[in-house]
Write a protein that holds these residues in place. Structure first.
Motif, PDB file in Angstrom:
ATOM      1  N   VAL A 232      -3.341   6.588  -0.196  1.00  0.00           N
ATOM      2  CA  VAL A 232      -2.988   5.628   0.853  1.00  0.00           C
ATOM      3  C   VAL A 232      -4.241   5.164   1.601  1.00  0.00           C
ATOM      4  N   VAL A 233      -5.200   6.056   1.825  1.00  0.00           N
ATOM      5  CA  VAL A 233      -6.423   5.654   2.536  1.00  0.00           C
ATOM      6  C   VAL A 233      -7.236   4.689   1.672  1.00  0.00           C
ATOM      7  N   LEU A 234      -7.407   5.008   0.372  1.00  0.00           N
ATOM      8  CA  LEU A 234      -8.189   4.133  -0.506  1.00  0.00           C
ATOM      9  C   LEU A 234      -7.532   2.767  -0.671  1.00  0.00           C
ATOM     10  N   LEU A 235      -6.204   2.758  -0.901  1.00  0.00           N
ATOM     11  CA  LEU A 235      -5.499   1.481  -1.085  1.00  0.00           C
ATOM     12  C   LEU A 235      -5.555   0.636   0.190  1.00  0.00           C
ATOM     13  N   ALA A 236      -5.422   1.280   1.341  1.00  0.00           N
ATOM     14  CA  ALA A 236      -5.432   0.531   2.601  1.00  0.00           C
ATOM     15  C   ALA A 236      -6.823  -0.054   2.873  1.00  0.00           C
ATOM     16  N   GLU A 237      -7.873   0.680   2.494  1.00  0.00           N
ATOM     17  CA  GLU A 237      -9.225   0.150   2.655  1.00  0.00           C
ATOM     18  C   GLU A 237      -9.440  -1.023   1.700  1.00  0.00           C
ATOM     19  N   LEU A 238      -8.910  -0.877   0.475  1.00  0.00           N
ATOM     20  CA  LEU A 238      -9.013  -1.932  -0.536  1.00  0.00           C
ATOM     21  C   LEU A 238      -8.305  -3.201  -0.057  1.00  0.00           C
ATOM     22  N   ALA A 239      -7.178  -3.026   0.632  1.00  0.00           N
ATOM     23  CA  ALA A 239      -6.425  -4.177   1.154  1.00  0.00           C
ATOM     24  C   ALA A 239      -7.052  -4.700   2.445  1.00  0.00           C
TER      25      ALA A 239
ATOM     26  N   LEU B 235      -1.768   5.164   8.828  1.00  0.00           N
ATOM     27  CA  LEU B 235      -1.000   5.307   7.584  1.00  0.00           C
ATOM     28  C   LEU B 235      -1.255   6.657   6.897  1.00  0.00           C
ATOM     29  N   ALA B 236      -2.411   7.278   7.172  1.00  0.00           N
ATOM     30  CA  ALA B 236      -2.829   8.466   6.404  1.00  0.00           C
ATOM     31  C   ALA B 236      -1.772   9.570   6.310  1.00  0.00           C
ATOM     32  N   PRO B 237      -1.086   9.951   7.402  1.00  0.00           N
ATOM     33  CA  PRO B 237      -0.103  11.053   7.260  1.00  0.00           C
ATOM     34  C   PRO B 237       1.290  10.561   6.881  1.00  0.00           C
ATOM     35  N   LYS B 238       1.436   9.433   6.196  1.00  0.00           N
ATOM     36  CA  LYS B 238       2.728   8.785   5.992  1.00  0.00           C
ATOM     37  C   LYS B 238       3.749   9.573   5.167  1.00  0.00           C
ATOM     38  N   SER B 239       3.300  10.561   4.385  1.00  0.00           N
ATOM     39  CA  SER B 239       4.276  11.288   3.559  1.00  0.00           C
ATOM     40  C   SER B 239       4.880  12.506   4.268  1.00  0.00           C
ATOM     41  N   VAL B 240       4.484  12.717   5.529  1.00  0.00           N
ATOM     42  CA  VAL B 240       4.947  13.905   6.247  1.00  0.00           C
ATOM     43  C   VAL B 240       6.069  13.522   7.201  1.00  0.00           C
ATOM     44  N   THR B 241       6.971  14.456   7.472  1.00  0.00           N
ATOM     45  CA  THR B 241       8.106  14.190   8.348  1.00  0.00           C
ATOM     46  C   THR B 241       7.649  13.726   9.739  1.00  0.00           C
ATOM     47  N   ALA B 242       8.456  12.837  10.364  1.00  0.00           N
ATOM     48  CA  ALA B 242       8.019  12.054  11.524  1.00  0.00           C
ATOM     49  C   ALA B 242       7.323  12.860  12.629  1.00  0.00           C
ATOM     50  N   GLY B 243       7.944  13.946  13.083  1.00  0.00           N
ATOM     51  CA  GLY B 243       7.388  14.688  14.211  1.00  0.00           C
ATOM     52  C   GLY B 243       5.982  15.194  13.931  1.00  0.00           C
ATOM     53  N   VAL B 244       5.779  15.754  12.747  1.00  0.00           N
ATOM     54  CA  VAL B 244       4.475  16.310  12.390  1.00  0.00           C
ATOM     55  C   VAL B 244       3.449  15.195  12.207  1.00  0.00           C
TER      56      VAL B 244
ATOM     57  N   VAL C 193       0.841  -1.206   0.000  1.00  0.00           N
ATOM     58  CA  VAL C 193       0.000   0.000   0.000  1.00  0.00           C
ATOM     59  C   VAL C 193       0.872   1.250   0.000  1.00  0.00           C
ATOM     60  N   LEU C 194       1.906   1.264   0.868  1.00  0.00           N
ATOM     61  CA  LEU C 194       2.792   2.433   0.938  1.00  0.00           C
ATOM     62  C   LEU C 194       3.525   2.624  -0.383  1.00  0.00           C
ATOM     63  N   ALA C 195       4.021   1.522  -0.984  1.00  0.00           N
ATOM     64  CA  ALA C 195       4.800   1.635  -2.219  1.00  0.00           C
ATOM     65  C   ALA C 195       3.941   2.173  -3.367  1.00  0.00           C
ATOM     66  N   LEU C 196       2.710   1.628  -3.507  1.00  0.00           N
ATOM     67  CA  LEU C 196       1.840   2.102  -4.590  1.00  0.00           C
ATOM     68  C   LEU C 196       1.488   3.576  -4.384  1.00  0.00           C
ATOM     69  N   SER C 197       1.209   3.942  -3.139  1.00  0.00           N
ATOM     70  CA  SER C 197       0.859   5.331  -2.851  1.00  0.00           C
ATOM     71  C   SER C 197       2.042   6.261  -3.131  1.00  0.00           C
ATOM     72  N   VAL C 198       3.261   5.804  -2.814  1.00  0.00           N
ATOM     73  CA  VAL C 198       4.447   6.638  -3.073  1.00  0.00           C
ATOM     74  C   VAL C 198       4.641   6.846  -4.581  1.00  0.00           C
ATOM     75  N   VAL C 199       4.469   5.777  -5.371  1.00  0.00           N
ATOM     76  CA  VAL C 199       4.621   5.918  -6.827  1.00  0.00           C
ATOM     77  C   VAL C 199       3.581   6.906  -7.362  1.00  0.00           C
ATOM     78  N   ALA C 200       2.302   6.754  -6.907  1.00  0.00           N
ATOM     79  CA  ALA C 200       1.244   7.655  -7.363  1.00  0.00           C
ATOM     80  C   ALA C 200       1.572   9.100  -6.976  1.00  0.00           C
ATOM     81  N   THR C 201       2.072   9.298  -5.742  1.00  0.00           N
ATOM     82  CA  THR C 201       2.376  10.651  -5.263  1.00  0.00           C
ATOM     83  C   THR C 201       3.536  11.266  -6.043  1.00  0.00           C
ATOM     84  N   LEU C 202       4.596  10.463  -6.258  1.00  0.00           N
ATOM     85  CA  LEU C 202       5.744  10.971  -7.014  1.00  0.00           C
ATOM     86  C   LEU C 202       5.310  11.407  -8.410  1.00  0.00           C
ATOM     87  N   LEU C 203       4.518  10.553  -9.083  1.00  0.00           N
ATOM     88  CA  LEU C 203       4.127  10.866 -10.464  1.00  0.00           C
ATOM     89  C   LEU C 203       3.187  12.073 -10.509  1.00  0.00           C
TER      90      LEU C 203
END
Lengths: 127, 240
Positions: free
Chosen positions: B118-125, B135-144, A98-108
């Motif tokens: 990330v929210v949609l994919l995680a729900e799908l999984a 997982l939702a804030p995963k692209s933000v730096t750790a502290g925030v 899930v993280l990997a797919l989301s990262v690829v989508a975000t990068l693109l």
């Protein structure tokens, strides 16, 4: 060197104090970044500020020294994986996928939007 | 002096000195290996330092709390390092100001994609709800990100792990992905790295190109801002 580190810490401290005090949803270090940027820009305008860490690239050298080892600073939080081994054993593959797919989508999405908008702007300028 | 080597271990394993030393030495080694492979993405120094130290803790039966008591001195520097991003930003201010409009557009597109995907994919999984929230804030730096997780009543320590994993995944795939798609603009490449993969992506970007690093640092700071507002909104809309 010490004074430069002190100035960086002071910017963070003020940032944290302002963020907490005003209840801003902004992280303190991000406000500290803005403050240091303003200080550096102000130094070029006002000779009065050219002293201590703001002289002879003092704070610039210290800042670059910190950034040269940015990766190291994530290691302690990363080792926290050991606390989540049971969760990773049951859902690890799904989480990583899930993280990997989301990262690829975000990068693109990010890189393509950036390029598209800068191309559109260039075409406008050319006209 | 102690006659029993075991009691010496008991003493040392409780002191910050041992764990600070382990953190620095293991990282110095993985970083040297990364340099020897000419910064190959798979030789990511954070990834390898993490599992080596993690395995060491498990083998010696040391708790993460004990380890972190020493390693926190390194962790603390994340804040000052964020402030220090002002320096490359200042030195490259002309190039940054010149691309302000593409940056803002990419910021909006990227931060929405980061949270929604990330929210949609995680729900799908079919991941458990509390995991999806973490997982939702995963692209933000750790502290925030940990602050955002707390405000959602999610698990901040799981968020920290998701953030680091995201950073490492991003740092590993950004260069091959951009090369494969033929994107040569280092402003755009760096901006995407920092937005998707925060500080670890930024560290990677600085290894590849100075301009990429600068744009990556800006993206990381701006994304921290936007995501603080976006995640609570997205979660209420997407997770009913």
């Amino acid at each position: 060197m010490l004074a430069s580190l002190g100035l960086i810490l002071l910017c963070q401290l003020i940032g944290e104090a302002v963020a907490r005090g005003l209840g801003l949803p902004l992280p303190g270090p991000v406000l500290g970044l803005l403050l240091l940027l303003v200080l550096l820009l102000a130094r070029d305008r006002f000779a009065l500020l050219v002293r201590g860490p703001l002289r002879n690239d003092g704070v610039e050298t210290a800042g670059k020294g910190l950034l040269a080892h940015l990766s190291l600073l994530f290691v302690p939080a990363g080792v926290g994986v050991v606390q989540k081994l049971d969760l990773l054993a049951s859902h690890g593959v799904a989480i990583v996928l899930v993280l990997a797919l989301s990262v690829v989508a975000t990068l693109l999405a990010t890189v393509l939007t950036f390029l598209l908008v800068s191309r559109l702007l260039k075409q406008q300028d050319a006209r | 002096m102690s006659d029993n080597p075991f009691s010496l271990w008991v003493y040392l394993s409780q002191s910050p000195l041992l764990w600070l030393t382990v953190t620095l030495l293991v990282y110095a080694t993985t970083d040297a290996v990364s340099l020897a492979t000419r910064r190959h993405p798979l030789a990511n120094p954070v990834l390898h330092a993490m599992w080596i130290i993690g395995a060491f803790l498990l083998l010696t039966g040391t708790s993460y709390t004990t380890y972190f008591a020493g390693a926190q001195f390194v962790h603390f520097l994340l804040g000052p390092a964020t402030v220090a991003l002002a320096v490359p930003l200042y030195e490259n201010r002309k190039r940054v100001v010149a691309s302000i409009v593409p940056m803002l557009a990419a910021l909006l597109a990227g931060s929405v994609t980061a949270v929604v995907s990330v929210v949609l994919l995680a729900e799908l999984a079919r991941l458990p709800r509390d995991v999806v929230l973490s997982l939702a804030p995963k692209s933000v730096t750790a502290g925030v990100a940990m602050g955002i997780a707390e405000s959602l009543h999610a698990d901040p320590s799981l968020t920290a792990v998701a953030v680091i994993l995201t950073g490492i995944i991003g740092a590993i795939i950004v260069t091959p992905l951009m090369n494969r798609t033929g994107i040569t603009d280092y402003r755009a490449r760096g901006f995407a790295a920092g937005l998707a993969a925060h500080g670890i992506g930024t560290a990677r970007a600085f290894q590849v190109d100075e301009i990429a690093g600068v744009f990556s640092g800006i993206a990381m700071s701006l994304n921290a801002l936007v995501t603080s507002f976006l995640v609570p909104l997205a979660v209420t809309l997407l997770m009913r």
